[in-house]
Design a protein around this motif. Structure first.
Motif, PDB file in Angstrom:
ATOM      1  N   UNK A 195       0.788  -1.041  -0.095  1.00  0.00           N
ATOM      2  CA  UNK A 195      -0.141  -0.042   0.216  1.00  0.00           C
ATOM      3  C   UNK A 195       0.941   1.305  -0.071  1.00  0.00           C
ATOM      4  N   UNK A 196       0.424   2.191  -0.524  1.00  0.00           N
ATOM      5  CA  UNK A 196       1.091   3.764  -0.370  1.00  0.00           C
ATOM      6  C   UNK A 196       1.098   3.964   1.031  1.00  0.00           C
ATOM      7  N   UNK A 197       2.176   4.838   1.431  1.00  0.00           N
ATOM      8  CA  UNK A 197       2.324   5.104   2.772  1.00  0.00           C
ATOM      9  C   UNK A 197       1.164   5.527   3.526  1.00  0.00           C
ATOM     10  N   UNK A 245      -2.625   4.171   8.168  1.00  0.00           N
ATOM     11  CA  UNK A 245      -3.757   4.385   9.033  1.00  0.00           C
ATOM     12  C   UNK A 245      -4.190   3.393   9.797  1.00  0.00           C
ATOM     13  N   UNK A 246      -3.354   2.248   9.820  1.00  0.00           N
ATOM     14  CA  UNK A 246      -3.270   1.053  10.615  1.00  0.00           C
ATOM     15  C   UNK A 246      -1.911   0.957  11.431  1.00  0.00           C
ATOM     16  N   UNK A 247      -1.100   1.861  11.241  1.00  0.00           N
ATOM     17  CA  UNK A 247       0.292   1.783  11.929  1.00  0.00           C
ATOM     18  C   UNK A 247       0.415   2.771  12.993  1.00  0.00           C
ATOM     19  N   UNK A 248       1.215   2.409  14.136  1.00  0.00           N
ATOM     20  CA  UNK A 248       1.553   3.522  15.180  1.00  0.00           C
ATOM     21  C   UNK A 248       2.877   4.152  15.059  1.00  0.00           C
ATOM     22  N   UNK A 249       3.064   5.184  15.876  1.00  0.00           N
ATOM     23  CA  UNK A 249       4.322   5.791  15.715  1.00  0.00           C
ATOM     24  C   UNK A 249       5.488   5.116  15.751  1.00  0.00           C
ATOM     25  N   UNK A 284      10.163   3.609  12.357  1.00  0.00           N
ATOM     26  CA  UNK A 284      10.785   2.700  11.558  1.00  0.00           C
ATOM     27  C   UNK A 284      10.792   2.841  10.154  1.00  0.00           C
ATOM     28  N   UNK A 285       9.870   3.119   9.471  1.00  0.00           N
ATOM     29  CA  UNK A 285       9.474   3.350   8.218  1.00  0.00           C
ATOM     30  C   UNK A 285      10.309   4.537   7.897  1.00  0.00           C
ATOM     31  N   UNK A 312       6.187  -5.498   6.853  1.00  0.00           N
ATOM     32  CA  UNK A 312       5.841  -4.143   6.501  1.00  0.00           C
ATOM     33  C   UNK A 312       7.022  -3.175   6.118  1.00  0.00           C
ATOM     34  N   UNK A 313       7.797  -3.888   5.199  1.00  0.00           N
ATOM     35  CA  UNK A 313       9.061  -3.238   4.717  1.00  0.00           C
ATOM     36  C   UNK A 313       8.678  -1.985   3.972  1.00  0.00           C
TER      37      UNK A 313
END
Length: 306
Positions: free
Chosen positions: A97-99, A104-108, A113-114, A148-149
């Motif tokens: 998916x685009x960033x 929307x489903x990722x935390x800080x 990390x990304x 989730x690379x």
């Protein structure tokens, strides 16, 4: 434009590819999803162009980048179509998916990390004397796999340092925000990446894009003034947009100095390691934190007085 069902057969490889759908286009051609027959109908991505020199140039660069960082798309093969259709090369099809969608489903912690992973990939590119240039959400993917690379796609805008940027998106262009020139360098990419992550929190209003430069800068500074020291990437974002951080390597080092953040391929920094930071690291973080706090305070005063 190739229609679904179009078959490309490699003149030299004898491999056949059946076009499924168009994924996008750029200055140097179009990208399609396709199946590679005879290989279990594996899904791949095709970059096609009527100009063989463009395909050959991108192929060489893609091969070079893929060996430097796993974040870049992995090449498969380059060939001419046996029936005289467009020149093409085949690459890995990333399931992701685009960033902004993934965020929307990722935390800080995941976003930190990304951020570090994208910086590391850009650092590998910069070491070769190139800038990515067209850093935008559509080109920053997050794999749907459990890891989730972070992945970067579309190298059509990659430009040698010192040359004019030829492919960019105004929303993430440092020239559009009055933060520098449109000359390819490491800082150009950093500003683009910082704006992408900043706008995850607060996208710019549509009407702002038609406003004068001073209005755009005032809005940008107002958003920056609302940032807090946490998460760790906030301090790096401010440093980049203030032109105090001008290399991806420096930005990565700042992120790695935090116990809460790690990047792909880098050793994790434990709490005990953080406690053992020498005085130079402590002094660096004290200086950065003080400068960031002072800058944010100055913006608040400026905004209240304007």
């Amino acid at each position: 434009m190739l229609k679904p069902g179009t078959v490309l057969r490699g003149k030299w490889s004898q491999q056949e590819f059946v076009v499924q759908q168009r994924l996008g286009s750029g200055a140097n051609g179009e990208v399609y999803q396709a199946t590679q027959t005879g290989k279990g109908n594996a899904l791949v991505a095709l970059k096609v162009s009527a100009v063989s020199a463009d395909i050959a140039s991108e192929w060489r660069l893609l091969s070079d980048l893929a060996s430097a960082s796993p974040a870049f798309v992995q090449p498969v093969l380059m060939d001419d179509d046996a029936l005289g259709k467009p020149f093409f090369y085949v690459m890995e099809l990333i399931s992701g998916d685009t960033l902004p969608v993934a965020a929307k489903s990722l935390g800080d912690p995941d976003l930190d990390r990304l951020f570090g992973d994208y910086l590391s990939a850009l650092s590998s590119l910069h070491e070769k004397g190139y800038a990515f240039c067209d850093v935008k959400p559509e080109n920053l993917l997050v794999e749907r796999k459990s890891e989730r690379r972070a992945r970067l796609v579309d190298i059509g805008g990659v430009t040698s340092f010192g040359r004019s940027v030829r492919q960019y998106t105004p929303t993430y262009d440092r020239g559009f925000w009055g933060l520098g020139s449109r000359t390819a360098d490491a800082a150009y990419d950093l500003v683009g990446l910082a704006l992408v992550f900043l706008f995850l929190r607060q996208p710019p209003p549509a009407d702002l894009m038609q406003s004068p430069l001073e209005s755009r800068r005032k809005w940008l500074y107002s958003i920056l003034s609302q940032l807090t020291p946490a998460p760790r990437r906030n301090s790096v974002l401010v440093g980049i947009l203030e032109s105090r951080i001008r290399s991806a390597e420096t930005a990565v080092q700042m992120l790695q100095a935090s116990p809460a953040v790690s990047t792909s391929g880098a050793a994790r920094v434990s709490v005990s390691q953080a406690e053992r930071m020498d005085w130079t690291e402590r002094f660096m973080w004290f200086s950065v934190s003080s400068a960031t706090a002072a800058t944010l305070a100055a913006w608040v005063v400026l905004l209240k007085s304007s």
